[in-house]
Design an enzyme around this catalytic site. Structure first.
Site, PDB file in Angstrom:
ATOM      1  N   LYS A  11      15.188  65.732  18.196  1.00 19.41           N
ATOM      2  CA  LYS A  11      15.714  66.816  19.757  1.00 19.41           C
ATOM      3  C   LYS A  11      17.347  66.497  19.028  1.00 19.41           C
ATOM      4  O   LYS A  11      17.787  67.366  19.372  1.00 19.41           O
ATOM      5  CB  LYS A  11      15.235  66.596  21.225  1.00 19.41           C
ATOM      6  CG  LYS A  11      13.681  67.400  21.345  1.00 19.41           C
ATOM      7  CD  LYS A  11      13.803  67.104  22.958  1.00 19.41           C
ATOM      8  CE  LYS A  11      12.323  68.227  23.373  1.00 19.41           C
ATOM      9  NZ  LYS A  11      11.778  67.290  23.066  1.00 19.41           N
ATOM     10  N   GLU A  50      17.380  73.059  30.672  1.00 22.94           N
ATOM     11  CA  GLU A  50      16.207  72.599  31.335  1.00 22.94           C
ATOM     12  C   GLU A  50      15.995  71.475  30.928  1.00 22.94           C
ATOM     13  O   GLU A  50      16.081  71.542  29.361  1.00 22.94           O
ATOM     14  CB  GLU A  50      15.882  73.294  31.943  1.00 22.94           C
ATOM     15  CG  GLU A  50      14.961  73.670  31.204  1.00 22.94           C
ATOM     16  CD  GLU A  50      15.468  74.306  29.258  1.00 22.94           C
ATOM     17  OE1 GLU A  50      14.619  74.074  28.467  1.00 22.94           O
ATOM     18  OE2 GLU A  50      16.446  75.416  28.994  1.00 22.94           O
ATOM     19  N   SER A  58       7.298  63.519  14.808  1.00 25.48           N
ATOM     20  CA  SER A  58       8.892  63.892  15.571  1.00 25.48           C
ATOM     21  C   SER A  58       9.879  63.041  16.255  1.00 25.48           C
ATOM     22  O   SER A  58      10.844  63.333  16.907  1.00 25.48           O
ATOM     23  CB  SER A  58       8.045  64.993  16.237  1.00 25.48           C
ATOM     24  OG  SER A  58       6.794  64.293  17.038  1.00 25.48           O
TER      25      SER A  58
HETATM   26  C1  PLP Z   1      10.407  67.886  22.648  1.00 26.60           C
HETATM   27  C2  PLP Z   1       8.845  66.866  21.461  1.00 26.60           C
HETATM   28  C3  PLP Z   1       8.489  68.047  21.091  1.00 26.60           C
HETATM   29  C4  PLP Z   1       7.952  69.169  21.024  1.00 26.60           C
HETATM   30  O1  PLP Z   1       8.645  69.867  20.760  1.00 26.60           O
HETATM   31  P1  PLP Z   1       8.976  71.276  19.701  1.00 26.60           P
HETATM   32  O2  PLP Z   1      10.084  71.574  19.765  1.00 26.60           O
HETATM   33  O3  PLP Z   1       7.797  71.626  19.637  1.00 26.60           O
HETATM   34  O4  PLP Z   1       9.556  70.448  18.508  1.00 26.60           O
HETATM   35  C5  PLP Z   1       7.742  66.971  19.749  1.00 26.60           C
HETATM   36  N1  PLP Z   1       7.817  65.771  19.971  1.00 26.60           N
HETATM   37  C6  PLP Z   1       8.619  64.619  20.277  1.00 26.60           C
HETATM   38  C7  PLP Z   1       8.609  63.644  19.897  1.00 26.60           C
HETATM   39  C8  PLP Z   1       9.613  65.711  21.326  1.00 26.60           C
HETATM   40  O5  PLP Z   1      10.410  64.975  22.195  1.00 26.60           O
END
Ligand code: PLP
Length: 414
Positions: free
Chosen positions: A110, A132, A400
């Protein structure tokens, strides 16, 4: 044919972003029948200004150089690709590779996007940032970058989410952000979205609204994709080193709003020999009401200023979603994913809470990596897919985020 390496296009720097002509939304922000801009009259001029600023700076070498510098020195990019050899061996099929977004500063992808938007805010002369957050991850990334750039930061969060995500609330406060509890509706993300929009309408002259995923009205889906596509650009340069010059057979990512998925998919979209799979949260099962699978189980509607697949009841009310991972608990999905689904370019499947949890534990034990529960959904599908493929085939999974934030959830799960 897939390029063996993009060195050819980007001579020195692996993370200069390439603007593709493919899949740009049309001039009013539509990806096929999805997307667009459904916002109040007051916001139409500010959204147009934002769009113009984005178009200008997305091409500016000065802007890209600063963005790149921040990604290198503040975030720690490029993130490595890791060949999960033991895991691949255990599954007895394709080789599994992980794109290590968990190693970014703040522990997830993010931050890439919040830096891009905060740099735009500074150039547009905005003196106040709002955001938000549901699980709190986007709030933490925004609070982080606002501390870094000395911008006042207000984060709207449902009071129910604040209770469930106490450590992230504390992180934001320690970083100097003001977390505003939202008491309306079910006191969760969709209510926080409404409050943030309301604030923006009131304070649009001096305020920049940082949206955390590829949703929102135009230009947000395109803008967030742009900042996150560094994930896929790096992967395209890194994978050939593992694959004798080739690219992976499959690229997998979890889909909440869809920003990490678009980020890793985007550069691969023109190359159909690389199969792309987005994994939604199937919760307790897609045939129960307890999931967050907007693309597989939702219907077309309007949420957060754009037309996309959303989870709604017959009266068009947003229904509460469920997932073991708070970050996938979003009742809509970015409009470009809806379009990619309709085009058949990306396949969207689900992983249940149980499957994600098993994948979580398996990665911890076989590779010494604690993944976020969100990322564990993508991994869960990789574990299903790998044994059906040959050993010389490959799957790249977008990891992610890291899972430290999820330990309490994992330990309390029955
Ligand atoms: C917020 C988050 C997601 C989901 O958000 P996307 O916009 O779909 O990428 C996925 N993995 C992690 C670690 C997150 O913090």
């Amino acid at each position: 044919m897939v390029p063996q390496s993009l060195n050819h296009h980007v001579p020195q720097c692996p993370i200069i972003l390439i603007m593709h002509t493919y899949q740009q939304p049309n001039t009013d922000g539509h990806f096929g029948q999805f997307g667009g801009s459904f916002a109040s009259e007051t916001l139409s001029l500010p959204l147009r200004e934002l769009h113009l600023a984005f178009q200008k700076y997305a091409k500016s070498t000065e802007f890209l150089a600063e963005f790149h510098d921040e990604l290198v020195h503040f975030v720690g990019r490029p993130t490595p690709i890791y060949h999960a050899k033991r895991l691949s061996h255990e599954m007895g099929g394709a080789q599994i590779y992980l794109k290590r977004e968990d190693l970014n500063h703040t522990g997830a992808h993010k931050i890439n996007n919040t830096i891009g938007q905060a740099l735009l805010a500074l150039r547009m002369g905005k003196t106040r940032v709002i955001a938000e957050t549901g699980a709190g991850q986007h709030g933490v990334a925004t609070a982080t970058i606002c501390a870094r750039y000395n911008l006042p930061c207000i984060v709207y969060m449902g009071s129910e989410d604040m209770r469930r995500q106490q450590p992230n609330v504390q992180r934001m406060q320690i970083l100097g952000a003001e977390v505003v509890p939202v008491e309306s509706g079910s006191k969760t993300l969709k209510d926080a979205l409404n409050e943030a929009m309301r604030d923006w309408v009131k304070n649009v002259d001096n305020t920049f609204y940082i949206i955390g995923t590829v949703a929102g009205p135009q230009p947000y889906p395109e803008m967030v994709r742009h900042f996150q596509s560094v994930i896929g650009q790096e992967s395209m340069l890194q994978m050939p080193k593992f694959l004798s010059g080739g690219q992976p057979d499959y690229v997998l990512a979890c889909v909440g709003g869809g920003s990490n998925a678009i980020g890793i998919f985007y550069p691969y979209i023109p190359y159909p020999e690389v199969r792309l799979i987005g994994v939604e949260a199937a919760g307790k099962g897609l045939d129960t009401p307890y999931h967050a699978a907007s693309l597989q189980k939702g219907s077309v509607g309007i949420l957060h200023g754009n037309r996309t697949y959303i989870l709604q009841n017959d009266d068009g009310q947003i229904i509460d979603t469920h997932s073991i991972s708070a970050g996938l608990d979003y009742p809509g999905v970015g409009p470009e994913h809806a379009h990619l689904k309709e085009l058949g370019r990306v396949q969207y499947l689900g992983a249940t809470d149980d499957e994600a949890l098993q994948a979580f534990h398996r990665l911890c034990r076989t590779e010494g990596i604690i993944p976020a529960l969100e990322s564990s959904h993508a991994l869960a599908y990789a574990l299903k897919l790998a044994p059906t493929l040959r050993r010389d085939q490959s799957i790249l999974v977008c990891l992610s985020g890291r899972g430290d934030k999820d330990l309490a959830t994992v330990l309390s799960y029955q």
